[in-house]
Each structure stands twice: as C-alpha cells, then as structure tokens.
Scaffold this motif. Sequence first.
Motif, PDB file in Angstrom:
ATOM      1  N   ARG A  12      21.954  86.011  10.898  1.00 25.63           N
ATOM      2  CA  ARG A  12      21.957  84.554  11.088  1.00 25.63           C
ATOM      3  C   ARG A  12      22.612  83.876   9.883  1.00 25.63           C
ATOM      4  N   VAL A  13      23.130  82.690  10.172  1.00 24.39           N
ATOM      5  CA  VAL A  13      23.727  81.836   9.151  1.00 24.39           C
ATOM      6  C   VAL A  13      23.104  80.466   9.331  1.00 24.39           C
ATOM      7  N   GLU A  14      22.559  79.920   8.253  1.00 25.25           N
ATOM      8  CA  GLU A  14      21.919  78.607   8.304  1.00 25.25           C
ATOM      9  C   GLU A  14      22.625  77.668   7.331  1.00 25.25           C
ATOM     10  N   SER A  15      23.004  76.499   7.818  1.00 23.16           N
ATOM     11  CA  SER A  15      23.641  75.504   6.955  1.00 23.16           C
ATOM     12  C   SER A  15      22.580  74.846   6.090  1.00 23.16           C
ATOM     13  N   LEU A  16      22.895  74.663   4.826  1.00 22.86           N
ATOM     14  CA  LEU A  16      21.996  73.983   3.898  1.00 22.86           C
ATOM     15  C   LEU A  16      22.486  72.561   3.708  1.00 22.86           C
ATOM     16  N   GLU A  17      21.581  71.617   3.796  1.00 21.10           N
ATOM     17  CA  GLU A  17      21.950  70.222   3.551  1.00 21.10           C
ATOM     18  C   GLU A  17      22.043  69.999   2.056  1.00 21.10           C
TER      19      GLU A  17
END
Length: 159
Positions: free
Chosen positions: A106-111
């Motif tokens: 998985r790849v999660e975008s960080l704000e």
Amino acid sequence: MDCRVVVEAAIPVYDVETADEAVRIAISKTGEMLNPDLNYVEISMGARTSPDGEQLTPAFVVADEALVALELEMTVFNVEREEHAARIARKEIGQRLHDIPLKVLRVESLEEDGDVRGDGDGGEAGRDAGRPVHGTDAAEEELLPEFEEMVEDERERDR
C-alpha cells in the motif's frame, strides 16, 4: 507530496526450529542488510491469511528452513504521484535486499501536517520516521547544523 509506502518481503531463513525463531532471525537479517543506508525503514512482521481467512503465523517452517513475511515501511518525500513513491521505495529497498522478492502492499499520501490521507487506518498520523529519499526537504537543511553540533559536543565529552 509525501507518501508512506509499505512493501512486503519474503525473507528466507535457515537452521531454525520454530516460527518465532525464524521471525526474530529474519528481522535481524533484514535490519543488517538495510543498515546503515536505510536505517529509517521500519521492519515488522507481515500478516498472512489462509484462503479461508484464518490468521497464520508470518513464517512457514519446513525441514529447518523458513520463509518469513515481513513488512517494510518508509516515507518517500517530494513525489508527484503515489506510483512514483512506490517505485522509489521498491528500488531503494530492493537494492539492499538482493534476491528477496518484494511486493508493494500500500501507498498512503501524507498531508502537510503529517496526517495520512486515503485508505489508511489513521495509525500513521503524526509519524515521520523516514528521511528524504527523493528531492530536498527544508527541515533537513535546518537539522544538519544541529546534528553537527551534537557530534562535536559528543567528541568533546570523550576527550
């Protein structure tokens, strides 16, 4: 954009008797292969399930040899797309784990404030254990002189 990338690795371990022993050795072996260049990669046990959905141990032991599922997490900075972050993480980790199969889970975008955006469970909020892998980071420039001061202070204490 910054992204948190989780990569699954299949680590072979030899001369083991139990799954717990195999997991401990696999984590240690992986840490040695990643350090010192990628010491910011977090290593944890992978999750395996049977076709029926039953939870399994992360290690499969046969004839004193094991294959251990590990999850490797890292933050990739200053990328344009999540796919780019996945390729960078897979390449950086793969260069140090020769002949180890890798799969991006998985790849999660960080704000900007450190929170995870997207399908994440929120458990990554505020965590930033990685170092820049791509591009530059303004905070990194501020930390380097401070780090040098700490090294100098340590050297003076040793004298």
